[in-house]
Scaffold this active site. Structure first.
Site, mmCIF file in Angstrom:
data_model
loop_
_atom_site.group_PDB
_atom_site.id
_atom_site.type_symbol
_atom_site.label_atom_id
_atom_site.label_comp_id
_atom_site.label_asym_id
_atom_site.label_seq_id
_atom_site.Cartn_x
_atom_site.Cartn_y
_atom_site.Cartn_z
ATOM 1 N N LYS A 87 0.856 -1.185 0.000
ATOM 2 C CA LYS A 87 0.000 0.000 0.000
ATOM 3 C C LYS A 87 0.893 1.237 0.000
ATOM 4 C CE LYS A 87 -4.311 1.164 2.346
ATOM 5 N NZ LYS A 87 -5.021 0.995 3.610
HETATM 6 C C1 E4P Z 1 -8.200 1.721 3.995
HETATM 7 O O1 E4P Z 1 -7.513 1.380 3.115
HETATM 8 C C2 E4P Z 1 -8.057 2.993 4.724
HETATM 9 O O2 E4P Z 1 -6.840 3.020 5.328
HETATM 10 C C3 E4P Z 1 -9.186 3.148 5.677
HETATM 11 O O3 E4P Z 1 -10.377 2.680 5.088
HETATM 12 C C4 E4P Z 1 -9.326 4.528 6.233
HETATM 13 O O4 E4P Z 1 -10.529 4.581 6.972
HETATM 14 P P1 E4P Z 1 -10.860 5.782 7.997
HETATM 15 O O5 E4P Z 1 -11.135 7.007 7.213
HETATM 16 O O6 E4P Z 1 -12.077 5.282 8.736
HETATM 17 O O7 E4P Z 1 -9.649 5.910 8.882
#
Ligand code: E4P
Length: 218
Positions: A87
Protein backbone atom coordinates in the site's frame (compact mmCIF):
# COMPACT_ATOMS: atom_id res chain seq x y z
CA UNK A 1 -17.89 -6.87 -5.55
CA UNK A 2 -15.19 -8.21 -3.23
CA UNK A 3 -15.36 -7.67 0.54
CA UNK A 4 -12.20 -6.79 2.44
CA UNK A 5 -12.04 -6.09 6.17
CA UNK A 6 -10.33 -2.86 7.20
CA UNK A 7 -8.53 -3.77 10.42
CA UNK A 8 -5.34 -5.25 11.83
CA UNK A 9 -7.26 -6.93 14.68
CA UNK A 10 -6.76 -10.69 14.41
CA UNK A 11 -9.99 -11.60 16.26
CA UNK A 12 -12.09 -9.41 13.98
CA UNK A 13 -10.32 -10.77 10.90
CA UNK A 14 -11.02 -14.33 12.09
CA UNK A 15 -14.67 -13.47 12.76
CA UNK A 16 -15.07 -11.92 9.30
CA UNK A 17 -13.34 -14.95 7.77
CA UNK A 18 -15.83 -17.24 9.55
CA UNK A 19 -18.73 -15.49 7.74
CA UNK A 20 -17.52 -17.05 4.50
CA UNK A 21 -17.71 -13.81 2.49
CA UNK A 22 -14.25 -12.36 3.12
CA UNK A 23 -11.97 -11.73 0.15
CA UNK A 24 -9.09 -9.84 1.77
CA UNK A 25 -7.76 -7.43 4.39
CA UNK A 26 -6.56 -3.85 4.37
CA UNK A 27 -4.41 -2.32 7.08
CA UNK A 28 -2.80 1.07 7.53
CA UNK A 29 -0.28 2.49 10.04
CA UNK A 30 -3.08 3.81 12.27
CA UNK A 31 -4.79 0.41 12.39
CA UNK A 32 -1.45 -1.32 13.17
CA UNK A 33 -0.76 1.21 15.95
CA UNK A 34 -4.25 0.57 17.37
CA UNK A 35 -3.22 -3.07 17.87
CA UNK A 36 -0.05 -1.94 19.68
CA UNK A 37 2.28 -3.29 16.99
CA UNK A 38 5.61 -1.55 17.38
CA UNK A 39 8.76 -2.01 15.25
CA UNK A 40 9.46 -3.68 11.94
CA UNK A 41 9.92 -7.23 13.27
CA UNK A 42 6.59 -7.18 15.08
CA UNK A 43 4.86 -5.71 12.03
CA UNK A 44 6.21 -8.49 9.82
CA UNK A 45 5.13 -11.10 12.40
CA UNK A 46 1.66 -9.57 12.48
CA UNK A 47 1.29 -9.53 8.70
CA UNK A 48 2.31 -13.22 8.67
CA UNK A 49 -0.41 -13.96 11.23
CA UNK A 50 -2.99 -12.17 9.03
CA UNK A 51 -1.78 -14.13 5.99
CA UNK A 52 -2.41 -17.39 7.87
CA UNK A 53 -6.03 -16.38 8.59
CA UNK A 54 -7.12 -15.16 5.15
CA UNK A 55 -6.78 -16.56 1.64
CA UNK A 56 -7.09 -13.26 -0.27
CA UNK A 57 -5.07 -10.10 -0.76
CA UNK A 58 -3.68 -8.31 2.29
CA UNK A 59 -2.63 -4.67 2.01
CA UNK A 60 0.43 -3.68 4.06
CA UNK A 61 1.28 0.03 3.97
CA UNK A 62 4.75 1.57 3.66
CA UNK A 63 5.69 4.26 6.14
CA UNK A 64 8.52 5.63 4.00
CA UNK A 65 8.05 8.80 1.97
CA UNK A 66 11.14 8.89 -0.33
CA UNK A 67 11.27 6.85 -3.53
CA UNK A 68 14.30 4.71 -2.61
CA UNK A 69 12.99 3.85 0.84
CA UNK A 70 9.42 3.25 -0.37
CA UNK A 71 10.91 0.77 -2.84
CA UNK A 72 13.11 -1.06 -0.30
CA UNK A 73 10.32 -1.16 2.31
CA UNK A 74 7.79 -2.30 -0.28
CA UNK A 75 10.10 -5.08 -1.45
CA UNK A 76 10.47 -6.29 2.14
CA UNK A 77 6.70 -6.27 2.63
CA UNK A 78 6.07 -8.08 -0.66
CA UNK A 79 8.60 -10.76 0.34
CA UNK A 80 6.53 -11.68 3.44
CA UNK A 81 3.90 -13.58 1.45
CA UNK A 82 2.50 -13.65 -2.06
CA UNK A 83 -0.83 -12.37 -0.65
CA UNK A 84 0.76 -9.07 0.37
CA UNK A 85 -0.19 -6.02 -1.68
CA UNK A 86 2.06 -3.02 -0.99
CA UNK A 87 0.00 0.00 0.00
CA UNK A 88 1.57 3.25 -1.21
CA UNK A 89 0.27 6.79 -0.57
CA UNK A 90 -0.74 8.97 -3.54
CA UNK A 91 2.27 11.27 -3.60
CA UNK A 92 4.78 12.10 -6.33
CA UNK A 93 7.30 9.66 -4.86
CA UNK A 94 4.54 7.13 -4.28
CA UNK A 95 3.46 7.34 -7.91
CA UNK A 96 7.01 6.65 -9.11
CA UNK A 97 7.26 3.74 -6.67
CA UNK A 98 3.98 2.28 -7.97
CA UNK A 99 5.37 2.40 -11.51
CA UNK A 100 8.54 0.64 -10.31
CA UNK A 101 6.58 -2.03 -8.42
CA UNK A 102 4.34 -2.59 -11.41
CA UNK A 103 7.39 -3.04 -13.66
CA UNK A 104 8.86 -5.71 -11.35
CA UNK A 105 5.58 -7.55 -10.71
CA UNK A 106 4.86 -6.33 -7.17
CA UNK A 107 1.17 -5.57 -6.64
CA UNK A 108 0.17 -2.23 -5.12
CA UNK A 109 -2.76 -0.44 -3.51
CA UNK A 110 -2.54 3.30 -4.04
CA UNK A 111 -4.02 4.85 -0.91
CA UNK A 112 -5.29 8.28 0.16
CA UNK A 113 -7.04 8.86 -3.16
CA UNK A 114 -9.58 11.69 -3.08
CA UNK A 115 -9.98 12.78 -6.72
CA UNK A 116 -10.46 11.46 -10.25
CA UNK A 117 -7.12 12.98 -11.30
CA UNK A 118 -5.28 11.00 -8.64
CA UNK A 119 -7.13 7.84 -9.63
CA UNK A 120 -6.19 8.27 -13.30
CA UNK A 121 -2.50 8.75 -12.43
CA UNK A 122 -2.47 5.67 -10.20
CA UNK A 123 -4.05 3.55 -12.93
CA UNK A 124 -1.54 4.88 -15.50
CA UNK A 125 1.30 3.95 -13.13
CA UNK A 126 -0.01 0.39 -12.93
CA UNK A 127 -1.55 0.23 -9.44
CA UNK A 128 -3.42 -3.03 -8.79
CA UNK A 129 -5.91 -1.21 -6.56
CA UNK A 130 -6.75 2.39 -5.72
CA UNK A 131 -8.30 3.29 -2.36
CA UNK A 132 -10.63 6.30 -2.57
CA UNK A 133 -11.68 7.32 0.96
CA UNK A 134 -15.45 7.76 0.98
CA UNK A 135 -16.03 8.57 4.65
CA UNK A 136 -13.31 11.19 4.86
CA UNK A 137 -14.80 12.96 1.81
CA UNK A 138 -18.27 12.85 3.38
CA UNK A 139 -16.71 14.27 6.56
CA UNK A 140 -15.76 17.44 4.67
CA UNK A 141 -19.12 17.72 2.87
CA UNK A 142 -18.05 16.13 -0.44
CA UNK A 143 -19.99 13.14 -1.77
CA UNK A 144 -17.68 10.11 -1.43
CA UNK A 145 -20.04 7.79 -3.32
CA UNK A 146 -20.18 10.28 -6.19
CA UNK A 147 -16.40 9.93 -6.52
CA UNK A 148 -16.70 6.11 -6.68
CA UNK A 149 -19.34 6.43 -9.42
CA UNK A 150 -17.13 8.87 -11.36
CA UNK A 151 -14.11 6.56 -11.08
CA UNK A 152 -16.13 3.50 -12.13
CA UNK A 153 -17.20 5.41 -15.27
CA UNK A 154 -13.69 6.61 -16.10
CA UNK A 155 -12.06 3.21 -15.53
CA UNK A 156 -14.69 1.47 -17.69
CA UNK A 157 -14.37 3.98 -20.55
CA UNK A 158 -10.59 3.85 -20.43
CA UNK A 159 -10.32 0.08 -19.91
CA UNK A 160 -8.04 0.48 -16.88
CA UNK A 161 -7.30 -2.81 -15.11
CA UNK A 162 -6.81 -1.16 -11.69
CA UNK A 163 -9.52 -2.17 -9.20
CA UNK A 164 -11.48 0.47 -7.30
CA UNK A 165 -11.22 -0.46 -3.62
CA UNK A 166 -13.68 1.82 -1.83
CA UNK A 167 -12.24 2.64 1.61
CA UNK A 168 -13.04 4.72 4.68
CA UNK A 169 -16.47 3.12 4.88
CA UNK A 170 -18.55 4.18 7.85
CA UNK A 171 -21.90 2.38 7.51
CA UNK A 172 -23.79 -0.37 5.64
CA UNK A 173 -25.41 2.14 3.25
CA UNK A 174 -21.93 3.06 2.00
CA UNK A 175 -21.40 -0.63 1.12
CA UNK A 176 -24.71 -0.96 -0.74
CA UNK A 177 -24.14 2.31 -2.63
CA UNK A 178 -20.64 1.12 -3.61
CA UNK A 179 -22.18 -2.03 -5.07
CA UNK A 180 -24.71 0.11 -7.01
CA UNK A 181 -22.17 2.47 -8.55
CA UNK A 182 -19.57 -0.13 -9.52
CA UNK A 183 -16.80 -0.39 -6.90
CA UNK A 184 -14.81 -3.57 -7.52
CA UNK A 185 -13.99 -3.99 -3.83
CA UNK A 186 -15.08 -2.44 -0.53
CA UNK A 187 -13.01 -2.45 2.62
CA UNK A 188 -14.88 -1.85 5.85
CA UNK A 189 -14.59 -2.45 9.57
CA UNK A 190 -16.45 -5.54 10.83
CA UNK A 191 -19.43 -3.57 12.21
CA UNK A 192 -20.82 -2.12 8.93
CA UNK A 193 -20.39 -5.55 7.32
CA UNK A 194 -22.42 -7.20 10.12
CA UNK A 195 -25.02 -4.40 9.97
CA UNK A 196 -25.82 -5.49 6.39
CA UNK A 197 -27.43 -8.59 7.94
CA UNK A 198 -29.91 -6.68 10.02
CA UNK A 199 -33.54 -5.86 9.26
CA UNK A 200 -36.27 -5.50 11.91
CA UNK A 201 -38.82 -7.31 9.70
CA UNK A 202 -36.46 -10.31 9.52
CA UNK A 203 -36.37 -10.49 13.33
CA UNK A 204 -40.13 -9.99 13.68
CA UNK A 205 -40.85 -12.51 10.92
CA UNK A 206 -38.60 -15.14 12.45
CA UNK A 207 -40.14 -14.68 15.91
CA UNK A 208 -43.61 -15.20 14.42
CA UNK A 209 -42.58 -18.30 12.45
CA UNK A 210 -41.03 -19.87 15.55
CA UNK A 211 -43.96 -18.90 17.80
CA UNK A 212 -46.46 -20.46 15.35
CA UNK A 213 -44.38 -23.62 15.15
CA UNK A 214 -44.08 -23.93 18.95
CA UNK A 215 -47.82 -23.27 19.50
CA UNK A 216 -48.58 -26.46 17.62
CA UNK A 217 -45.57 -28.58 18.51
CA UNK A 218 -44.78 -27.88 22.18
C1 E4P B 1 -8.20 1.72 3.99
O1 E4P B 1 -7.51 1.38 3.11
C2 E4P B 1 -8.06 2.99 4.72
O2 E4P B 1 -6.84 3.02 5.33
C3 E4P B 1 -9.19 3.15 5.68
O3 E4P B 1 -10.38 2.68 5.09
C4 E4P B 1 -9.33 4.53 6.23
O4 E4P B 1 -10.53 4.58 6.97
P1 E4P B 1 -10.86 5.78 8.00
O5 E4P B 1 -11.14 7.01 7.21
O6 E4P B 1 -12.08 5.28 8.74
O7 E4P B 1 -9.65 5.91 8.88
Amino acid sequence: MKFFIDTANLDQIAEAQSLGILDGVTTNPSLMAKEGIKGKANAIKHYKAICKLVAGDISAEVISTELATIISEGEELAAIDEKIVVKVPMTLEGLKAIRHFSNVGIRTNCTLVFSAGQAILAAKAGASYISPFIGRLDDISYDGIQLIAQLAGIYAVQGFQTEILAASIRNPVHIVRCAEVGAHVITAPLEPILQLLKHPLTDIGLQKFLADHHKLND
